[in-house]
Design an enzyme around this catalytic site. Structure first.
Site, PDB file in Angstrom:
ATOM      1  N   HIS A  31       9.826  10.905  24.976  1.00  0.00           N
ATOM      2  CA  HIS A  31      11.263  10.844  24.885  1.00  0.00           C
ATOM      3  C   HIS A  31      11.280   9.724  23.678  1.00  0.00           C
ATOM      4  O   HIS A  31      10.314   8.904  23.265  1.00  0.00           O
ATOM      5  CB  HIS A  31      12.056  10.068  25.935  1.00  0.00           C
ATOM      6  CG  HIS A  31      11.359   8.977  26.755  1.00  0.00           C
ATOM      7  ND1 HIS A  31       9.984   8.941  27.387  1.00  0.00           N
ATOM      8  CD2 HIS A  31      11.525   7.473  26.581  1.00  0.00           C
ATOM      9  CE1 HIS A  31       9.685   7.824  27.804  1.00  0.00           C
ATOM     10  NE2 HIS A  31      10.511   7.010  27.496  1.00  0.00           N
ATOM     11  N   GLU A  45      12.985  -0.227  31.791  1.00  0.00           N
ATOM     12  CA  GLU A  45      12.109   1.178  31.701  1.00  0.00           C
ATOM     13  C   GLU A  45      11.436   0.652  33.409  1.00  0.00           C
ATOM     14  O   GLU A  45      10.897  -0.406  33.415  1.00  0.00           O
ATOM     15  CB  GLU A  45      10.938   1.254  30.887  1.00  0.00           C
ATOM     16  CG  GLU A  45      11.760   1.591  29.561  1.00  0.00           C
ATOM     17  CD  GLU A  45      10.565   1.726  28.372  1.00  0.00           C
ATOM     18  OE1 GLU A  45      10.298   0.815  28.006  1.00  0.00           O
ATOM     19  OE2 GLU A  45      10.436   2.885  28.327  1.00  0.00           O
TER      20      GLU A  45
END
Length: 97
Positions: A31, A45
């Site tokens: 990503h 994250e």
């Protein structure tokens, strides 16, 4: 605002995000996150792993056979030559759960 692109086996998808949006990236999918606004972005994250590593797409492509890059991304020799050949991760960290 941020633009997030997720690379899966089935497809490549891009999403635009604003404050408060949430995305779950499937395991083992590449990503890319790009700031498309005028202000810095903050993101969180979370990984369920004792270790994770981040690396650049540039470095990933740099160790991919040039013919694959040119055939699949429809780019020329100049693009392939410009890729960074460094193999070190941008950042490595140990997660404590």
């Amino acid at each position: 605002m941020a633009k997030v692109t997720v690379f899966t086996v089935q497809a490549t998808r891009t999403f635009n995000f604003v404050a408060g949006d949430v995305l779950v990236v499937p395991r083992n999918c590449g990503h890319y996150i790009e700031n498309i606004g005028d202000e810095p972005i903050e993101m969180l994250e979370i990984f369920k792993s004792p270790k994770f590593e981040e690396f650049s797409l540039n470095q990933w492509l740099a160790v991919t056979p040039p013919t694959l890059i040119k055939d699949h991304l429809h780019v020329g020799d100049e693009f392939v030559k410009a890729l960074d050949k460094g193999h070190t991760p941008i950042r490595s960290a140990a997660a404590k759960l």
